[in-house]
Design an enzyme around this catalytic site. Structure first.
Site, PDB file in Angstrom:
ATOM      1  N   GLU A  26     -12.981   2.713   3.693  1.00  0.00           N
ATOM      2  CA  GLU A  26     -12.117   3.042   4.571  1.00  0.00           C
ATOM      3  C   GLU A  26     -11.924   4.495   4.814  1.00  0.00           C
ATOM      4  O   GLU A  26     -11.342   5.266   4.440  1.00  0.00           O
ATOM      5  CB  GLU A  26     -10.519   2.714   4.039  1.00  0.00           C
ATOM      6  CG  GLU A  26      -9.688   2.599   5.350  1.00  0.00           C
ATOM      7  CD  GLU A  26      -8.164   2.534   5.211  1.00  0.00           C
ATOM      8  OE1 GLU A  26      -7.482   2.263   5.906  1.00  0.00           O
ATOM      9  OE2 GLU A  26      -7.835   3.053   4.102  1.00  0.00           O
ATOM     10  N   GLU A  52       0.819  -1.245   0.055  1.00  0.00           N
ATOM     11  CA  GLU A  52      -0.050   0.133   0.119  1.00  0.00           C
ATOM     12  C   GLU A  52       0.962   1.311   0.151  1.00  0.00           C
ATOM     13  O   GLU A  52       1.714   1.730   1.037  1.00  0.00           O
ATOM     14  CB  GLU A  52      -0.743   0.127   1.120  1.00  0.00           C
ATOM     15  CG  GLU A  52      -1.758   1.419   1.232  1.00  0.00           C
ATOM     16  CD  GLU A  52      -2.734   1.498   2.199  1.00  0.00           C
ATOM     17  OE1 GLU A  52      -3.836   1.981   2.087  1.00  0.00           O
ATOM     18  OE2 GLU A  52      -2.421   0.792   3.355  1.00  0.00           O
TER      19      GLU A  52
END
Length: 257
Positions: free
Chosen positions: A237, A140
């Site tokens: 998220e 990520e």
């Protein structure tokens, strides 16, 4: 949005009123989610989560390798790979979710080439462990607003690393919010490389709230995902500004436009 896309609730930040994470999982199911994700696992009730997953039929899309260790600092490489192995073992009872790897911070005095080379070595070792266990790792990229000296803050660099490691068990997590903070052109950085992306997360600009509350052109985002062939889940998220039933309804409507 195409019906092929499912939504995953980040129960780290969603359904806080429900209490413990296993209760949040049940609340997410009651709200219409079949997928969920969270962050670090060592402080979480793993056995209770496993029971809640079995009870609800929900699936975890991802969680984070814990503890977080650097992929670019050779002094932390062994700890990083150990953390991957321990996370794989500890979370197997949760259905072998994908495991998120962050890069760690830049090493002072180290060249760009050395940063890249060290990252490839560490990620290849981690990918070997993931391959043996049949688990997916998600690399990520983050952003410099949150982490000024984080190494991986570029989607292009993240994809370059995934390509260099060349493992089917290492893919990129593309986070729309992190990418937007860094001023990236989503279509440009993902063009021809969406096959290297295994998960997408969404939050609006500027404050990381639910889609539909900020400045992101979500019609363009979802069209780009469709055009590039993405068929995975969308992880929501974000920090909700509304009660979760309203928050999810707004997100679902916005991402369907």
């Amino acid at each position: 949005m195409s019906a092929a896309y499912e939504f995953s609730s980040c129960i780290e930040w969603h359904f806080a009123e429900a209490g413990e994470l296993d209760a949040r999982l049940r609340a997410a199911k009651a709200a219409g989610f079949d997928l969920a994700e969270f962050h670090l696992w060592r402080d979480k009730p793993i056995d209770a989560l496993a029971d809640a997953l079995a009870e609800t039929g929900m699936r975890l899309t991802s969680l984070c390798v814990d503890p977080r260790r650097s992929i670019v600092d050779p002094a932390q490489r062994e700890e990083m790979v150990t953390a991957v192995r321990e996370t794989i073992a500890a979370t197997a009872r949760l259905g072998q979710p994908a495991l998120i790897v962050a890069s760690g911070f830049r090493v002072e005095g180290m060249s760009e080439e050395a940063h890249f080379e060290n990252a490839v070595i560490a990620l290849r070792a981690a990918a070997d462990a993931a391959e043996a266990a049949g688990v997916m790792l998600l690399l990520e990229p983050l952003n410099t607003r949150l982490f000024a000296t984080m190494y991986l803050v570029s989607t292009k660099l993240g994809l370059d690393l995934v390509e260099a490691v060349n493992s089917s068990n290492l893919r990129l997590l593309y986070d729309v919010w992190h990418s937007a903070v860094m001023g990236e052109d989503m279509a440009q950085v993902l063009a021809g490389r969406m096959h290297l992306v295994a998960h997408v997360q969404a939050a609006d600009m500027p404050d990381r709230n639910e889609p539909g509350t900020g400045d992101v052109d979500w019609t363009k985002v979802t069209q780009t995902l469709r055009d590039l062939g993405y068929t995975g889940a969308i992880g929501l998220e974000y920090f909700p500004t509304l009660p979760m039933d309203q928050s999810f309804a707004l997100s679902r409507q916005t991402l369907a436009d």
